[in-house]
Write an enzyme that holds these catalytic residues in place. Structure first.
Site, PDB file in Angstrom:
ATOM      1  N   ASP A   1      22.154  42.359  21.548  1.00 21.89           N
ATOM      2  CA  ASP A   1      23.409  41.650  21.740  1.00 21.89           C
ATOM      3  C   ASP A   1      24.127  42.331  22.910  1.00 21.89           C
ATOM      4  OD1 ASP A   1      25.811  40.092  21.089  1.00 21.89           O
ATOM      5  OD2 ASP A   1      26.592  41.990  20.295  1.00 21.89           O
TER       6      ASP A   1
ATOM      7  N   ASP B   1      28.090  41.907  23.859  1.00 18.75           N
ATOM      8  CA  ASP B   1      29.480  42.306  23.677  1.00 18.75           C
ATOM      9  C   ASP B   1      29.651  43.325  22.557  1.00 18.75           C
ATOM     10  OD1 ASP B   1      30.018  40.546  25.692  1.00 18.75           O
ATOM     11  OD2 ASP B   1      30.845  38.978  24.406  1.00 18.75           O
TER      12      ASP B   1
END
Length: 308
Positions: A62, A64
């Site tokens: 991922d 963020d």
């Protein structure tokens, strides 16, 4: 996310046509499809030797709050504001979203929807080339300094083991691809905005790559690249990514929100929090992960020698 009913090749923009999530394959899915337009794995710094290629293992990150401190889209928005693409009111909105994201450590569905509307309105009628160029500039100015050192070391660990490393993110594809390219990663899957003749239409192709959508994307990518998901590793900060984390053999919670931290402890997943242990990020990566990656590299090397 780009979704279709078949597996196809990346188009000229580098987007990947993904299989329909209506009938997902089992978690250990693999296929005979060869990688298409894939950069070579990155060798360790200071080394002239390429690592042995581990064809069936990969790492999915991922972006963020996992790879990048805060929201990459908000950082991009700050860069655009500095170039007077937005008003002062918009800048305050970006800063508010960033502060709330950092405080709560999790995403808000209303913020996601509002951000989508603003982003699509902004890009409508603009060229893809313009947005890519802006992304390159803003990466250098803002985002590069926001990369978590500890997470960067983890990406390099997998690259050194000869494994593919992919970003799986709700971040717009063009920005995600820039981050992946600058870090020497294999590639990125992100939210895809529709474009015609190089101009954005202001519409999405499919939905934001989020939650279960990430899991569907990873399944399809595994089929495309011939990956064994039991040998793969996934990293995220958000409970929303549990579907993706649950697909792979090794799940790691990075800077986790409260719900993911609780679940990770329950399931025995590795937890790494670089927010409160920045020095630990410089000391080294988790021993279990390092041993696993090294073992994969040795296995790939042994297989290569036996085939000679």
């Amino acid at each position: 996310m780009m979704v279709s009913s078949h597996l196809g090749s990346p188009d000229q923009a580098g987007h990947v046509d993904l299989a329909s999530p209506a009938d997902p394959p089992p978690p250990d899915a693999s296929a005979s499809h060869s990688p298409v337009d894939m950069p070579a794995p990155v060798a360790a710094a200071g080394s002239d030797r390429q690592p042995p290629i581990d064809l069936t293992a990969a790492a999915f990150f991922d972006v963020d709050n996992t790879l990048v401190q805060g929201s990459s889209a908000v950082h991009f928005g700050r860069g655009l504001a500095a170039r007077h693409y937005f008003t002062y009111r918009d800048v305050l909105g970006f800063l508010y979203a960033q502060a709330k994201f950092q405080l709560l450590g999790k995403e808000n569905s209303n913020d996601v929807a509002a951000g989508r509307r603003k982003a699509l309105a902004f890009i409508e009628g603009r060229s893809v080339a313009e947005l890519v160029a802006l992304g390159e500039e803003i990466y250098d100015e803002i985002i590069a300094d926001k990369i978590w050192d500890g997470t960067r070391e983890l990406t390099q660990m997998h690259l050194d083991a000869g494994q593919q490393v992919w970003l799986i993110t709700a971040t717009p594809y063009e920005l995600a691809a820039t981050i992946a390219r600058r870090l020497g990663l294999t590639g990125a899957l992100g939210t895809v905005a529709e474009s015609v003749d190089g101009i954005f239409t202001g519409r999405l192709v499919g939905e934001i790559l989020h939650g279960t959508g990430k899991a569907h994307a990873v399944r399809s990518l595994a089929i495309r690249e011939g990956l064994n998901l039991k040998r793969c590793t996934a990293y995220s900060d958000s409970y929303n990514d549990v579907p993706m984390l649950s697909l792979v053999g090794t799940a790691v919670a990075i800077n986790p929100d409260a719900r993911l931290r609780s679940l990770a402890r329950e399931r025995g997943w590795e937890i790494r929090d670089f927010r409160i242990a920045r020095k630990a990020a410089r000391i080294g990566v988790p021993s279990a992960l390092a041993l696993g990656a090294a073992g994969g590299a040795l296995a790939a090397l042994a297989s290569r020698r036996q085939s000679r």
